[in-house]
Scaffold this motif. Structure first.
Motif, PDB file in Angstrom:
ATOM      1  N   MET A  59      38.553 -18.711 -38.635  1.00 12.46           N
ATOM      2  CA  MET A  59      38.788 -17.504 -39.662  1.00 12.46           C
ATOM      3  C   MET A  59      37.518 -16.880 -40.022  1.00 12.46           C
ATOM      4  SD  MET A  59      42.347 -18.372 -41.672  1.00 12.46           S
ATOM      5  CE  MET A  59      43.879 -19.027 -40.796  1.00 12.46           C
ATOM      6  N   GLY A  60      36.470 -17.648 -40.212  1.00  7.09           N
ATOM      7  CA  GLY A  60      35.116 -17.296 -40.629  1.00  7.09           C
ATOM      8  C   GLY A  60      34.209 -16.524 -39.221  1.00  7.09           C
ATOM      9  N   TYR A  61      34.378 -17.168 -38.193  1.00  9.35           N
ATOM     10  CA  TYR A  61      34.023 -16.558 -36.838  1.00  9.35           C
ATOM     11  C   TYR A  61      34.530 -15.149 -36.920  1.00  9.35           C
ATOM     12  CZ  TYR A  61      32.391 -16.316 -32.109  1.00  9.35           C
ATOM     13  OH  TYR A  61      31.763 -15.948 -30.986  1.00  9.35           O
ATOM     14  N   MET A 101      29.909 -11.511 -51.914  1.00  8.92           N
ATOM     15  CA  MET A 101      29.776 -10.482 -52.825  1.00  8.92           C
ATOM     16  C   MET A 101      29.272  -9.100 -52.234  1.00  8.92           C
ATOM     17  SD  MET A 101      27.480 -12.503 -55.564  1.00  8.92           S
ATOM     18  CE  MET A 101      27.971 -14.228 -56.313  1.00  8.92           C
ATOM     19  N   HIS A 102      28.764  -9.066 -51.042  1.00  7.69           N
ATOM     20  CA  HIS A 102      28.554  -8.067 -50.063  1.00  7.69           C
ATOM     21  C   HIS A 102      29.284  -7.765 -48.956  1.00  7.69           C
ATOM     22  CE1 HIS A 102      24.517  -7.833 -52.462  1.00  7.69           C
ATOM     23  NE2 HIS A 102      24.597  -9.325 -52.693  1.00  7.69           N
ATOM     24  N   TYR A 103      30.176  -8.460 -48.717  1.00  7.03           N
ATOM     25  CA  TYR A 103      30.982  -8.479 -47.406  1.00  7.03           C
ATOM     26  C   TYR A 103      32.167  -7.321 -47.739  1.00  7.03           C
ATOM     27  CZ  TYR A 103      34.194  -9.352 -43.638  1.00  7.03           C
ATOM     28  OH  TYR A 103      34.823  -9.076 -42.376  1.00  7.03           O
ATOM     29  N   VAL A 104      32.591  -6.621 -46.749  1.00  3.37           N
ATOM     30  CA  VAL A 104      33.569  -5.642 -47.007  1.00  3.37           C
ATOM     31  C   VAL A 104      34.701  -6.097 -45.801  1.00  3.37           C
ATOM     32  CG1 VAL A 104      34.362  -3.284 -46.913  1.00  3.37           C
ATOM     33  CG2 VAL A 104      32.208  -3.789 -47.705  1.00  3.37           C
ATOM     34  N   PRO A 105      35.855  -6.568 -46.290  1.00  5.05           N
ATOM     35  CA  PRO A 105      36.739  -7.042 -45.371  1.00  5.05           C
ATOM     36  C   PRO A 105      37.608  -5.793 -44.926  1.00  5.05           C
ATOM     37  CG  PRO A 105      37.506  -7.490 -47.401  1.00  5.05           C
ATOM     38  CD  PRO A 105      36.030  -6.954 -47.659  1.00  5.05           C
ATOM     39  N   ASN A 106      36.884  -4.898 -43.914  1.00  2.93           N
ATOM     40  CA  ASN A 106      37.472  -3.681 -43.550  1.00  2.93           C
ATOM     41  C   ASN A 106      37.145  -3.500 -42.175  1.00  2.93           C
ATOM     42  OD1 ASN A 106      37.619  -0.307 -42.890  1.00  2.93           O
ATOM     43  ND2 ASN A 106      38.878  -0.733 -44.726  1.00  2.93           N
ATOM     44  N   ALA A 107      38.266  -3.141 -41.342  1.00  4.61           N
ATOM     45  CA  ALA A 107      37.820  -3.165 -39.788  1.00  4.61           C
ATOM     46  C   ALA A 107      36.960  -2.124 -39.484  1.00  4.61           C
ATOM     47  CB  ALA A 107      39.122  -2.908 -38.953  1.00  4.61           C
ATOM     48  N   LYS A 108      36.841  -1.107 -40.267  1.00  2.00           N
ATOM     49  CA  LYS A 108      35.752   0.029 -40.029  1.00  2.00           C
ATOM     50  C   LYS A 108      34.450  -0.098 -40.739  1.00  2.00           C
ATOM     51  CE  LYS A 108      39.028   3.662 -39.674  1.00  2.00           C
ATOM     52  NZ  LYS A 108      39.758   5.048 -39.942  1.00  2.00           N
ATOM     53  N   ARG A 114      43.534 -10.640 -44.141  1.00  2.00           N
ATOM     54  CA  ARG A 114      44.253 -12.196 -44.349  1.00  2.00           C
ATOM     55  C   ARG A 114      43.348 -13.130 -43.998  1.00  2.00           C
ATOM     56  NH1 ARG A 114      50.390 -11.536 -42.573  1.00  2.00           N
ATOM     57  NH2 ARG A 114      50.991  -9.553 -43.413  1.00  2.00           N
ATOM     58  N   PHE A 115      42.438 -12.967 -42.767  1.00  2.00           N
ATOM     59  CA  PHE A 115      41.647 -13.921 -42.531  1.00  2.00           C
ATOM     60  C   PHE A 115      40.519 -14.271 -43.378  1.00  2.00           C
ATOM     61  CE2 PHE A 115      42.066 -14.677 -37.479  1.00  2.00           C
ATOM     62  CZ  PHE A 115      43.541 -14.868 -37.851  1.00  2.00           C
ATOM     63  N   PHE A 116      40.086 -13.088 -44.153  1.00  2.00           N
ATOM     64  CA  PHE A 116      39.181 -13.036 -45.144  1.00  2.00           C
ATOM     65  C   PHE A 116      39.545 -13.820 -46.244  1.00  2.00           C
ATOM     66  CE2 PHE A 116      37.164 -11.245 -49.280  1.00  2.00           C
ATOM     67  CZ  PHE A 116      35.848 -11.839 -48.820  1.00  2.00           C
ATOM     68  N   VAL A 117      40.992 -13.727 -46.715  1.00  2.00           N
ATOM     69  CA  VAL A 117      41.196 -14.327 -47.992  1.00  2.00           C
ATOM     70  C   VAL A 117      41.519 -15.595 -47.778  1.00  2.00           C
ATOM     71  CG1 VAL A 117      43.322 -14.483 -49.422  1.00  2.00           C
ATOM     72  CG2 VAL A 117      42.408 -12.098 -48.948  1.00  2.00           C
ATOM     73  N   ILE A 118      41.962 -16.114 -46.571  1.00  2.00           N
ATOM     74  CA  ILE A 118      42.383 -17.470 -46.172  1.00  2.00           C
ATOM     75  C   ILE A 118      40.832 -18.303 -46.039  1.00  2.00           C
ATOM     76  CG2 ILE A 118      43.189 -19.054 -44.634  1.00  2.00           C
ATOM     77  CD1 ILE A 118      45.492 -16.923 -43.988  1.00  2.00           C
ATOM     78  N   HIS A 119      39.977 -17.562 -45.389  1.00  2.00           N
ATOM     79  CA  HIS A 119      38.606 -18.189 -45.292  1.00  2.00           C
ATOM     80  C   HIS A 119      38.031 -18.518 -46.511  1.00  2.00           C
ATOM     81  CE1 HIS A 119      34.725 -19.302 -43.263  1.00  2.00           C
ATOM     82  NE2 HIS A 119      34.395 -18.390 -44.075  1.00  2.00           N
ATOM     83  N   PHE A 120      38.227 -17.645 -47.416  1.00  2.00           N
ATOM     84  CA  PHE A 120      37.415 -17.903 -48.911  1.00  2.00           C
ATOM     85  C   PHE A 120      38.223 -18.881 -49.498  1.00  2.00           C
ATOM     86  CE2 PHE A 120      36.954 -16.767 -53.210  1.00  2.00           C
ATOM     87  CZ  PHE A 120      35.457 -16.651 -53.283  1.00  2.00           C
TER      88      PHE A 120
END
Length: 416
Positions: free
Chosen positions: A150-152, A72-79, A198-204
């Protein structure tokens, strides 16, 4: 009076309650639960080693719930990923607790999984008629490793970034299609924002796949029945008892011990099992002095580095896990339980010590005597499965098996 009480106890829940019967007639969940807890026979001699399956299940639930709150608070963006994790830790109410529950929970999940697999290896839980049960367990293990990796990567610290770079690059060793696989994983030509997305979606999503696999695992367990320390199958009513209240109470004891250890690391040493470099934002221009994965990958990482050839190392690393699928056919002994195989016990304990040693070597520098030791330890790992287990039955003298589970149960209790 006592007969009346017994007769009332023997009645099913659906017989006692009209509401329960109405629900069960339309959705037979009550009957299935009742059958599992009260009617299905379980070996009466199950020890605390059999707690780790349910502990792994509880750890999975903890990971899913804590992960949902973090998402709910994590942002899957490299920056923004690294800063979003810091925001969770500093600004979100009890965000630090949720994040540490998730991080420490991953380690506790693997502790339960490794203990569960170790018990299966010792007591022959992979042998007939439980081959599919065993295979499903190994698939769950592989899916959990993929989820954890992927979570790491998601915190986007130095070790996350470079760990992702090193591990995904391994696929480039595959002839012809290797480079294409790496580019597909990255979503480009380097580990960057598409990779993180990609890693965030698969990890979820993967944890929910694991839940489905666990349900299949439990279905297979209900069909084949649980193994036990004697390795003897249930023959009479004296050999078995119901799950409730006997094993529910036993599981509760295990839960208390599990969460005491969990709480100890959570509140006193939450970063003990992590890496300090992950508190530094990812920098593609600065390579860490020593790149290491999480502790639960270290034995297989040591096997990877033990082989000088890149493709050979990748094959040996994945082969170390894939080989577990063939275990029901590699172990030729007709005796299931290691408790009745004195010679097997010696090789097995050496195998466990060797696996722990591989973990130590995995976090050590890849030079000097560490490389030589890794090769010797890898050699024994493979020799245990491919040479020792197939040939051992020709030489070992097993102890006499008990006639029944009840006999084993009585003897074990007489000793205490």
């Amino acid at each position: 009076m006592s007969n009346h009480i017994q007769n009332d106890f023997d009645k099913s829940i659906t017989e006692k309650s009209k509401t329960a019967k109405w629900i069960n007639d339309r959705l037979p969940i009550i009957g299935a639960l009742e059958n599992t807890l009260f009617k299905h026979p379980y070996p009466k001699n199950l020890s605390y080693w059999w707690n780790f399956g349910s502990l792994a299940g509880i750890a999975l639930v903890v990971q899913i719930l804590s992960g949902l709150f973090l998402a709910m608070h994590y942002v899957p963006n490299a920056k923004l990923a690294f800063d979003s994790v810091e925001h969770i830790m500093r600004d979100v109410n009890y965000g630090w607790l949720i994040r540490y529950i998730h991080a420490v929970g991953a380690s506790m999940f693997f502790v339960a999984l490794y203990a569960h697999i170790t018990r299966g290896l010792y007591y022959g839980s992979y042998k007939s008629p439980r081959e599919i049960l065993w295979w499903l367990g190994i698939i769950i293990f592989l899916a959990t490793m993929g989820t954890a990796f992927m979570g790491y990567v998601l915190p986007w610290g130095q070790m996350s970034f470079w760990g992702a770079t090193v591990i995904t690059n391994l696929f480039s060793a595959i002839p012809v299609i290797g480079e294409s696989i790496v580019n597909w994983l990255w979503g480009g030509y380097s580990v960057d924002n598409p990779t993180l997305n990609r890693f965030f979606v698969i990890h979820f999503l993967l944890p929910f796949v694991i839940v489905g696999l666990v349900l299949l695992h439990l279905l297979a367990l209900g069909t084949a029945g649980s193994n036990n320390p004697s390795g003897v199958e249930i023959k009479t009513k004296k050999d078995s008892i119901s799950f409730h209240p006997y094993f529910t109470i036993k599981d509760m004891v295990g839960f208390v011990a599990f969460f005491l250890v969990f709480g100890y690391f959570l509140f006193f040493y939450p970063n003990a099992l992590g890496h300090p470099d992950n508190y530094i934002p990812a920098n593609p221009l600065v390579t860490p002095a020593h790149i290491v994965p999480e502790w639960y990958f270290l034995p297989f990482y040591a096997i990877l580095r033990a082989v000088p050839d890149k493709l050979g190392g990748v094959l040996m690393m994945f082969g170390a896990i894939i080989m577990l699928f063939f275990l029901p056919y590699l172990d030729k002994s007709k005796v299931k339980s290691g408790a009745y195989r004195p010679l097997f016990q010696k090789f097995f304990y050496l195998f466990i010590a060797n696996f722990v040693f591989l973990g130590y070597l995995g976090q050590s520098p890849a030079d000097g005597w560490y490389v030589t030791a890794s090769r010797i330890a890898t050699l024994y790992y493979y020799a245990y499965f491919l040479i020792i287990l197939p040939l051992l039955p020709k030489f070992e003298k097993t102890l006499p098996l008990p006639e029944s589970i009840d006999e084993h149960y009585k003897k074990s209790h007489d000793k205490h």
